[in-house]
Design an enzyme around this catalytic site. Structure first.
Site, PDB file in Angstrom:
ATOM      1  N   GLU A  79     -21.776  36.985  39.712  1.00  0.00           N
ATOM      2  CA  GLU A  79     -21.877  35.359  39.101  1.00  0.00           C
ATOM      3  C   GLU A  79     -22.119  34.904  40.480  1.00  0.00           C
ATOM      4  OE1 GLU A  79     -18.281  34.170  37.280  1.00  0.00           O
ATOM      5  OE2 GLU A  79     -18.736  35.474  35.756  1.00  0.00           O
ATOM      6  N   GLU A 110      -8.338  55.929  40.069  1.00  0.00           N
ATOM      7  CA  GLU A 110      -7.908  54.829  41.453  1.00  0.00           C
ATOM      8  C   GLU A 110      -6.630  55.085  42.275  1.00  0.00           C
ATOM      9  OE1 GLU A 110      -4.012  52.700  39.463  1.00  0.00           O
ATOM     10  OE2 GLU A 110      -5.488  52.156  38.573  1.00  0.00           O
TER      11      GLU A 110
END
Length: 268
Positions: A79, A110
């Site tokens: 953004e 992960e």
């Protein structure tokens, strides 16, 4: 280490509650988040000062995480260009399992302690850059490895976690530990923890961009004109700044490509 994010919920028999009770309970817990973030402002402030200084000298900001935490980092990074008109490579979000993990979880990605640093090296990371590890639990190996290696290479490191005293907090030079307490659904860190991380990310990126001169007054003068709504918003900014009509303001905006440039050239 006792993990707050894994503590038993303060509520029970959730399936026996009415929808109104569930919504009210969730909102009651959410109301605690801003106060928890508030206690971290001094540490966020110090980290933002260091990030802004490095980016002004040509550095970049990297977010690294897994699951919800990784997705939040990618969202915040993605953004920045449309909001502030900065290059896409200035703020970069990385997550365990790669971009495909944004939509569908990649099992055990992960848990690889070496992959986080390997992913950073793909971008030729250096000492002007900053790495912020994001992990609600504070125990994600992907993030721990990234922070440890980054710090060993003289790179500025920070983290956002919801477990004080966590392993990633120990690896980061500037740990931000937002203690929001147990989740409404026990262990569901997409809830309060995720919201807390989103708030801190908003604070970091927005404050950095303001200090880099990407906001004038309170306006996004460098935002990308990527849809009609933003063109209309930009046009009204130019109108107000130059005290001209809508049509002329829009003409200047489209000609010069940004509110900043339209105002500069329209003033001459």
């Amino acid at each position: 280490m006792e993990r707050q994010t894994e503590k038993e919920s303060l509520y029970n028999n959730l399936e026996g509650k009415s929808i109104l009770e569930i919504l009210t309970d969730i909102n009651r817990e959410d109301a605690k988040i801003a106060a928890a973030v508030n206690t971290c402002i001094p540490k966020i402030n110090t980290l933002v000062i260091e990030i802004a200084k490095r980016i002004s000298e040509g550095g970049r900001l990297f977010y690294t995480g897994a699951g919800t935490s990784g997705r939040l980092g990618i969202v915040d990074a993605s953004e920045c260009p449309p909001t502030f008109g900065v290059p896409h490579g200035m703020v970069i979000g990385l997550m365990a399992g790669g971009d495909s993990a944004m939509r569908k979880a990649v099992e055990f990605a992960e848990d690889d302690e070496t992959q986080g640093w390997d992913d950073l090296k793909e971008y030729k990371i250096d000492k002007l850059d900053t790495v912020i590890g994001i992990a609600a639990s504070g125990t994600t190996p992907y993030v721990i490895g990234a922070l440890r290696n980054a710090r060993q290479h003289g790179i500025l490191t920070g983290c956002i976690t919801c477990n004080p005293g966590s392993p990633i907090g120990k690896e980061a030079e500037f740990p931000i530990e937002v203690a929001v307490g147990p989740e409404y659904v026990t262990g569901s860190t997409r809830m309060k923890s995720g919201t807390a991380q989103k708030l801190v990310l908003n604070m970091i990126s927005t404050a950095v961009m303001i200090k880099l001169g990407r906001v004038k007054g309170n306006k996004m003068v460098d935002m990308q004109l990527s849809n009609n709504k933003l063109v209309d918003r930009g046009t009204r900014m130019v109108m107000n700044e130059l005290d001209i009509n809508y049509e002329l303001a829009k003409e200047l905006l489209l000609k010069y490509g940004s509110v900043r440039n339209a105002v500069i050239n329209g003033s001459n």
